[in-house]
Design a protein around this motif. Sequence first.
Motif: not given
Length: 236
Positions: A190-204
């Motif tokens: 579970l990753l919480v992240e302000q950098n939405a672009s990088k987070a959404l590229k990494a997560a399912d």
Amino acid sequence: MKVLRLENIDAYYGQSQALTDVSIDIKEGEFVTIIGANGAGKTTIMKCIMGLHRPRRGRIYFRNRDITNMEPWDRAALGIGYIPEGRRVFPDLTVEENLRMGGYRIVDRKRLENNLEKCFRLFPRLKERKSQAARTMSGGEQQMLAIARALMSDPVLLLIDEISMGLMPILVNHSLEIVKKLHGEGITVLLVEQNASKALKAADRGYVLETGRITLQDTSENLRNNDEVIRAYLGA
């Protein structure tokens, strides 16, 4: 099987409400992200999961066990690893001492040493600097140390709060690659992240948090193509 479930969580700081009716579930083996602006309540969710902040309403379950009122160290013993915002390494301890602190509950010495060597294989830089004080390391090296310290306890679920904070883009990418590798080896993330672009590229899969409320949830691909998410978080 659901590894983590938050049901209708309300959380406050004094009279100020930080979370409102937050419900989240994460299945075993998933990589899930929560995106949102600074101050949206992302860190409060992590602190509630870890037992560092108690919700005023709602329940938290880990592998179908109610952990709402459990102490943080007991949650860690169940298999929840936590990489806090800002890394929070022990500045005056060496790299090796920081890592051993991460595995302090492990009584089997052989297992502890195996975990230490596993961390050094994953992060050769840490092995090179194992006798160096953590405060003398760069931000990227401290991020490696924070991740490795969380891995020392053999977590089932890894909570990561703002992996990009204070790091150059190349180091953010490197840290996310390591997290994706760990996820590929079977750890639920579970990753919480302000950098939405990088987070959404990494997560399912992802959740969007706005002023303490979950406003959207979907696959990461669908969120990346959502007009509202694009306008608010992806710079379009």
